[in-house]
Scaffold this motif. Structure first.
Motif, short mmCIF file in Angstrom:
data_model
loop_
_atom_site.label_atom_id
_atom_site.label_comp_id
_atom_site.label_asym_id
_atom_site.label_seq_id
_atom_site.Cartn_x
_atom_site.Cartn_y
_atom_site.Cartn_z
N SER A 73 2.54 5.54 10.66
CA SER A 73 2.06 4.80 9.42
C SER A 73 2.83 3.90 9.19
O SER A 73 4.14 3.95 9.03
CB SER A 73 1.79 6.05 8.32
N GLY A 123 -7.83 -0.79 4.02
CA GLY A 123 -9.02 -2.00 3.89
C GLY A 123 -10.15 -1.47 3.34
O GLY A 123 -11.18 -2.29 3.28
N TYR A 124 -10.83 -0.14 3.08
CA TYR A 124 -11.83 0.38 2.69
C TYR A 124 -11.95 0.41 1.30
O TYR A 124 -10.87 0.24 0.47
CB TYR A 124 -11.87 1.89 3.15
N LYS A 161 -4.03 11.38 13.61
CA LYS A 161 -4.11 10.03 14.25
C LYS A 161 -3.79 9.16 13.02
O LYS A 161 -4.17 9.19 11.77
CB LYS A 161 -5.28 9.67 14.71
N ASN A 162 -3.50 7.93 13.28
CA ASN A 162 -3.12 6.84 12.26
C ASN A 162 -4.39 6.50 11.59
O ASN A 162 -5.48 6.32 12.15
CB ASN A 162 -2.50 5.72 13.08
N ILE A 163 -4.30 6.21 10.35
CA ILE A 163 -5.46 6.07 9.12
C ILE A 163 -5.05 4.65 8.44
O ILE A 163 -5.63 4.59 7.48
CB ILE A 163 -5.66 7.31 8.52
N ASP A 164 -3.98 4.05 8.87
CA ASP A 164 -3.69 2.80 8.04
C ASP A 164 -4.97 2.00 7.71
O ASP A 164 -4.97 1.18 6.67
CB ASP A 164 -2.53 2.12 8.79
N LYS A 165 -6.06 2.03 8.66
CA LYS A 165 -7.10 0.99 8.36
C LYS A 165 -7.77 1.60 6.92
O LYS A 165 -8.45 0.72 6.49
CB LYS A 165 -8.09 1.00 9.72
N LEU A 166 -7.55 2.63 6.40
CA LEU A 166 -8.28 3.03 5.30
C LEU A 166 -7.80 2.19 4.30
O LEU A 166 -8.53 2.04 3.25
CB LEU A 166 -8.08 4.37 4.86
N ARG A 175 -8.99 13.03 12.51
CA ARG A 175 -7.59 12.15 12.11
C ARG A 175 -7.03 12.73 10.98
O ARG A 175 -5.68 12.66 10.87
CB ARG A 175 -8.30 10.85 11.58
N TRP A 178 3.07 2.81 6.25
CA TRP A 178 3.08 2.70 4.65
C TRP A 178 3.76 3.89 4.14
O TRP A 178 3.81 4.97 4.78
CB TRP A 178 1.74 2.68 4.08
N TYR A 213 0.71 -1.15 -0.02
CA TYR A 213 -0.14 -0.07 -0.01
C TYR A 213 0.93 1.16 0.04
O TYR A 213 2.12 1.21 0.26
CB TYR A 213 -0.78 -0.10 1.13
#
Ligand code: UDP
Ligand code: MN
Length: 261
Positions: free
Chosen positions: A29, A128-129, A121-126, A218, A31, A2
Motif C-alpha cells: 500500500s 479515488g472512489y 490485495k492492493n486496494i489503493d484505488k479506493l 481483496r 498510504w 490519503y
C-alpha cells in the motif's frame, strides 16, 4: 494525502490492527495506516514500530441515556445477535468512535478498515472512489444485499459532516441496533456499493461458498468471532482463514492460494 484508518479501543483490537498493518505492507500500500486509539487502547508501541500513525481520540459526546441504550448487555438483549457470536471484548458503544474518521481533515480521503480485517490485495484505488462507498453486509443470503457493512468504507473527512452526524446520532430515544453501521446506512441512504470482494465477510466461506473465490477477494473481514480468540464455535469451519490471519500476523506474505471451501 490519503490514509487508511482503523480503530483500537482495547488490547484485543490492538492485536487485530497489527495484523492489518502487516497486511497493508504485504500488498505494498502506498498510504499509511492511521490508528484511532482511545485511552484503553493497547499494543500501540508495536503499531508504531510497524509504521502506523497513532492518533489519540476520545469518544464522541453522547448522552448518558444514549450510552445506556448502546451498552453491551442492553444492546445484546434489545437486538440479539442470532447468527454469530460477538467476543466478550467487543464493546458496541466503542464502534461510534469510527465517526472520528470525518475529523481527519489533513487527509483528502480516507479508507476505514475494521481492526479485524486483512487486506490481501492492493486496494489503493479506493482513494479515488466517492463518499460514501461501502460493500454489502453479505454473508448468508441475497437479502443481505440491502444492507451495508461498515467494516470497510471510503469517506471524505469534513468537520461539517462530522457535526451534522453528531446532530443526527444522539436524537431523543435513538437506538442504532448495529451501532455505527445502522447509523451510517441512515446517514448515507444513497451509499455507493463496492463489490463484496472489497469486504469479504468470513461467514461467506461456509454460508455462500460459491462466492468465495480467492483470486478476486481483496479484503477478508473476520466479522463475529475473531481469529485471535483461543477457540470459538466457528473455528473448525474457518480453519484456512484463521491460519491465513496467523500467517499474516507472523509477517508471512499473502499466499497466492487458499483452500476452497
Ligand atoms: N472496535 C474496538 N473496540 C471495541 C469494539 C469495536 O476497537 O470494543 C473497533 C475495531 O476496529 C473493530 C471495529 O470497531 O474491528 C468494529 O467491531 P467488530 O469488528 O468487532 O464488529 P464486527 O465486524 O464483528 O461486526
Ligand atoms: Mn469487524
Amino acid at each position: 494525502m490519503y490514509a487508511y484508518v482503523t480503530l483500537v479501543t482495547n488490547a484485543d483490537y490492538g492485536v487485530g490492527a497489527l495484523a492489518l498493518a502487516r497486511s497493508l505492507k504485504a500488498v505494498r500500500s502506498a498510504w499509511p495506516l492511521l490508528v484511532l486509539a482511545t485511552e484503553n487502547a493497547a499494543g500501540i508501541d508495536a503499531l508504531e514500530a510497524e509504521g502506523c500513525i497513532i492518533q489519540a481520540v476520545v469518544p464522541p459526546p453522547l448522552s448518558s441515556a444514549f450510552q445506556a441504550r448502546h451498552e453491551r448487555s442492553h444492546l445484546h438483549a434489545a437486538a440479539p445477535f442470532a447468527k454469530g457470536g460477538k467476543p466478550a471484548f467487543h464493546k458496541p458503544l466503542d464502534n461510534f468512535c469510527k465517526l472520528h474518521s470525518w475529523r481527519l481533515t489533513a487527509y483528502r480521503r480516507v479508507v476505514f478498515l475494521d481492526a479485524d480485517t486483512l487486506v490481501v490485495k492492493n486496494i489503493d484505488k479506493l482513494f479515488g472512489y466517492p463518499e460514501f462507498s461501502a460493500a454489502p453486509n453479505l454473508y448468508e443470503t441475497l437479502a443481505d444485499m440491502h444492507r451495508l457493512n461498515s467494516g470497510v468504507f471510503v469517506a471524505t473527512p469534513n468537520e461539517a459532516t462530522y457535526q451534522t452526524m453528531l446532530e443526527r446520532l444522539d436524537v431523543h430515544g435513538a437506538f442504532w441496533r448495529r451501532t455505527d453501521q445502522t447509523f451510517l446506512e441512515s446517514f448515507f441512504p444513497d451509499w455507493h456499493g463496492l463489490p463484496y470482494t472489497f469486504n469479504a465477510l468470513q461467514y461467506l466461506y461456509f454460508n455462500l461458498p460459491a462466492l468465495w473465490r480467492w483470486s478476486s477477494i481483496r479484503v477478508v473481514h473476520y466479522q463475529y468471532e475473531k481469529p485471535w480468540q483461543a477457540d470459538h464455535p466457528k473455528a473448525q469451519l474457518l480453519r484456512p482463514l484463521i491460519s491465513l490471519w496467523h500467517a499474516v500476523y507472523d509477517g508471512h506474505p499473502i499466499p497466492a492460494d487458499l483452500p476452497d471451501p
